[in-house]
Structure formats: C-alpha cells, structure tokens
Design an enzyme around this catalytic site. Sequence first.
Site, PDB file in Angstrom:
ATOM      1  CG  HIS A 261      -2.081   0.901   1.156  1.00  0.00           C
ATOM      2  ND1 HIS A 261      -2.245   1.972   2.011  1.00  0.00           N
ATOM      3  CD2 HIS A 261      -3.143   0.936   0.321  1.00  0.00           C
ATOM      4  CE1 HIS A 261      -3.360   2.614   1.713  1.00  0.00           C
ATOM      5  NE2 HIS A 261      -3.922   2.009   0.691  1.00  0.00           N
ATOM      6  CG  HIS A 492      -6.927   8.413  -1.343  1.00  0.00           C
ATOM      7  ND1 HIS A 492      -5.594   8.112  -1.484  1.00  0.00           N
ATOM      8  CD2 HIS A 492      -7.583   7.227  -1.391  1.00  0.00           C
ATOM      9  CE1 HIS A 492      -5.441   6.805  -1.631  1.00  0.00           C
ATOM     10  NE2 HIS A 492      -6.638   6.246  -1.575  1.00  0.00           N
ATOM     11  CE  LYS A 494      -5.191   6.395   2.896  1.00  0.00           C
ATOM     12  NZ  LYS A 494      -5.293   6.535   1.428  1.00  0.00           N
TER      13      LYS A 494
END
Length: 631
Positions: A261, A492, A494
């Site tokens: 990720h 989106h 973080k």
Amino acid sequence: MIHFNLRHLSSSMAHSQVAYLIPLKADLKEDDSSPRITLSEGPNIIGRGNVSIADKRLSRKHISIIVSSSGSVSLSVEGTNPVVIRSSGDGERKKIKPREEVLVSNDDLIELIPGHHFFKLVLLPTENRGCHERAAKKARKGEAQGDDDDDVEAIRRFVPPNEILPSTFRLLSVNGLPDWANTSCVSINDVIEGDVVAAILSNYMVDVDWLMSACPKLANIPQVMVIHGEGDGRQEYIQRKKPANWSLHKPRLPISFGTHHSKAIFLVYPRGVRVVVHTANLIHVDWNNKSQGLWMQDFPWKDDDNKDPPKCCGFEGDLIDYLNVLKWPEFTASLPGRGNVKINAAFFKKFDYSNATVRLIASVPGYHTGLNLKKWGHMKLRSILQECIFDREFRRSPLVYQFSSLGSLDEKWLAEFRDSLSSGITEDKTPLGPGDPLIIWPTVEDVRCSLEGYAAGNAIPSPLKNVEKPFLKKYWAKWKADHSARSRAMPHIKTFTRYSDQKLAWFLLTSSNLSKAAWGALQKNNSQLMIRSYELGVLFLPSPVKTQGCKFSCTEDNTSTMKAKQETKDEVEKRSKLVTMSWQGNRDSPEIISLPIPYQLPPKPYSTEDVPWSWDRGYSKKDVYGQVWPR
C-alpha cells in the site's frame, strides 16, 4: 480515451452549478476514467481547449450550452462541424448544423463529430443545487475578504520559499477549483521532472494508460521499476501495456489480507536522488479530484573524497531498512560520470541524507520481535516520539486520526494505538500523557455533495460493520476544509497529529489507514508486533533550527551551500515550531514551519444528524449528479 481539463472551467465554481456533461464510452456507458464537465447558469463554452489529449477535429468553441435560472437548456453549434442530439424521451437522433440552436433536456445524449465524443446532459435536481450554492457562496465570500480574514482561504497565504519546501508538505492540485485554491499545490509533472536516469514508482494501484498520458516524461526515463499491489489480472494488463524499459515487482505478502500500500517515488539524477512520499494511487481520480498530500526532498551524492564522511542518520537508516525488505530484482542504470550501476537497496546508501527534514515511519508484513519490535508500524512511531522533547502546552493535548479506510477495530487495540501516539516528554522529563483522539471521517452528506458525488465513496471503502461499532461514536468528527477549499474534495490523504489550537507537537503524512493490518497489533504479552501490509509515511518533528545547510536541488543548477556562521547559545537551543496554515503568529520567524493541513483544527464533532459514510449501504437521496447509491 479523452480526459477533460477542468481547469478551464474553474471560474464556474464560483457560480451556481446546475448541470453536468458526463463523458460516455462508445457503447454509451459512462466513462469513469474521464471527469465530468461542470455547467453553471448562463453560457458555457465547450471545445478543444477542454480536452487534455488534443483533438484538432474539435473547434476551440465547438458548442455553447446556456442554462437558464428556470432550468431550460439551449445548445448552439459554434464550430464548423455539426452535433448530433439523441433525445432521452423517444430516442430520436437530430443533427444540429453550425449556427443552429436547439433546446435540450435532462439525459439527452450529445455527440460531437467528427471524432464521436459522446456526453450525457444531467441537470441537477433543485434539492441538490444547495450543495453547489453553499460552496459558491463560500468562494465568493473568500474572494471578497481577500487575505485579511484570519482563516477563510488560508491556503492563499501558503507560499513557502524553496529552501523551506522539504520541511513541509504540499497538497495535490484539484481540478475544478479556482486557481487560488491550488496555491503551492503540485501535480505529477511537478514531481517527475528533469534529467531522471532511473525511477522507482512504489504504489498500490497503477493505471498505466493514465500514467503515460499524464506524465509523458516517464517514456524518456531509461529504467523504470514499478513496485505495486495490483492483483494478477491487473498485473497481466500492465505487463502487456507497459513500455519495454519498465519492470514490475509485487513484494511478497506472507500474511493473508495484506497489501503493498506504500506510495513513494525514488528518482535518480546525475546530481543526486529525489525521495517522494505521498498518498495518491497512480490513477486519474487520485491526482485530480481528491484531497491528497505529498512530501519530497532532494539529496546529493556522498563525496567519495571526503575523509570525514557523514554518519548514517536516522532518515538513512529508516530508508535502507525499508528498501531492503522490498527485495525488487536489481537492475542496471547508466549514470553520467559513474558508469553502469546496480540499482538495489544498498545503492541508496550512496547519497547524503544528513539534511533530511523528516523521519520515515514504515510498516512491512511479518511477526516482528526483539530488535525489530520497534522498527515498524505504531511501535516505530512510539519509539521515535519517546525520544522527543515537546513544549509543555502539548501535555494531554488531543490527537487526530484522519484517513480514508477504517479497519475492523476493537477498544483494546485503539488503546494500544493511542499509547504509541501519546508518547513523548517535556523538558522536565514529564510524560505528555494520553491524548483524547478524534476521528475525522466524511459524512454521507459530505460524500453526496462532493465534487464526485457518491462516486467519491468508492475510495472511502469501509463497510457498515466496521463503521457502526457503538464505541466509535464518541470519536467521529467532520471533514471540514473551507480554509483549504477542499470541503468538497473528499480525502484520500491520511494524517495523524497531536495539536494544541493551531500548533502541532508532531505530524505524520502516511499511506496508513486506521487498521491493525497497516499499523500492527501487539501479541504474546506485547513481545511481538504482527503487521500485514507495506506502508510508508513521513514524520514532521520540532528540530533544531539550522543556521547552516544546503539548498540542494537535483533539477536546478543554482544549488548553493549556505556558509556556516558562528552560532550563539540561543540559536543552538532554538527549535522549529510546527503550525497550521491558520496559525496567526509571525510566519517570517525562521523557526516557524507551516504545514498545509487541509482540515479544520480543532475538528468539529458530529451532530446527532450526521451519519458516517459506509460504502455498502444504500442512499436514495440523489447526489450532485442526480445519482443514487449504489448506482
């Protein structure tokens, strides 16, 4: 595939948005890869200038669409080629010749010819125009107040000088926003630039077609390694479509339900290396429609002739430890003046990271014990914060968790995670103590009224069973981002931080969502940390204010080294202070580092009417495109 450039339509954002043109494929199904075109009240010109991939068969002013306040819509052909309208009522096709005008209705199909570019006209229901009118009102208010307002449109003032850029991060540009809302923001071509000789692109999702069209520079880089997290089917597609000079690598995932990720870019130049850590998948919507963050810094080669080489710093250790785990197949690059060089993890030890402005917080899959227990995930963050001294105002100050996907959590793990993020001491060795966290998470109404409508919810993929756990209710806080003009650009990005008003103890920009898979969970009486996924983030900390340093750039020839000067005792002890864009102190002070946090601090807790978004629930109230969820 045609992508429309909404920058040309940004001025309409300050007016009431009343309709959209939705791009369609040849089979007349919606083309999700292309953004929709916003139509406001009054005249709207559509033509060649709105197409990012040039099509000279279209006129610069191909059609004019006039939307009246009463809701009627007329279309005029301004160019030299006709337009075909297909009625939504009876399906009748009608050719409209140059200089002719016709009334069009909701759901009518518009075909620009030649070229066969299809669009569907969607009029917003009256009940949904309030979303846009509220946004337009805020935009007009900001323009009227200018830069004098304490908080409104604070992003206008975020213009850090070049030498400060590595000490902060930047937001990605968002299509459809006015120019001032993208002040100091970046796009992919601001990052991948110059005479790159080798590149490593690390990400989860990769759209090779979009990437090559959005960043043609990649075709000229001799060696490109793509480290990804795509499934087998998608990987086979990329393998077929990629340029010959690209290599693919999917890191090993030894524990089920893990992903690769991490989102990073490593660019090797004749002058040095550029390290980029960000939050966007390599797909169109992530780099154009969402709130995202990106940090980057350039580093020079180490001096082989230096008899006193720089010692390995924290950043270098963080980076090499992480790259070693990825185990990509090494490849060879030809570097001017250095010959053929093998690009592997050890290669990155050749650069001088002594001026690094951040620490790296990475996660890698595995069962980590012993010395590795504090090397990854939330235990790595804990170990770094434990060594840091913070101002007394951060004692028991609150925490913020902001992310775009929520794992299956329990109260025990949340307490474990809070313990790590609450670490740190003051100058008198007093622990900061636990902070009360809030979770910033979009509501259903936020998603419905967003720039993408309900479609934005695809990238906030949390199921009802994770979102509606009763113990989470006390944590929910709103995504409110007026000062960055991103209230309607769904996050989106973080981020995790500890704050006091507009001051920050520390700040983390990361790929990690709030999940055990990303951060790790302690096991076996806290002697083992189990992590499922690869993640990467950058940690901003207060640090000594340097009166010497290097304004180094891999792409500019005017790199200069600042001469060292004798430091006074006060200067040696002075440490940087992290603040938000909305902080109202003296920004010219050298110790102030402003971070463009897109959301409001302190966060505003949910009201009783607010419902947290979950993507597997049905919503019947139509969004800004007249759609329901699921479609």
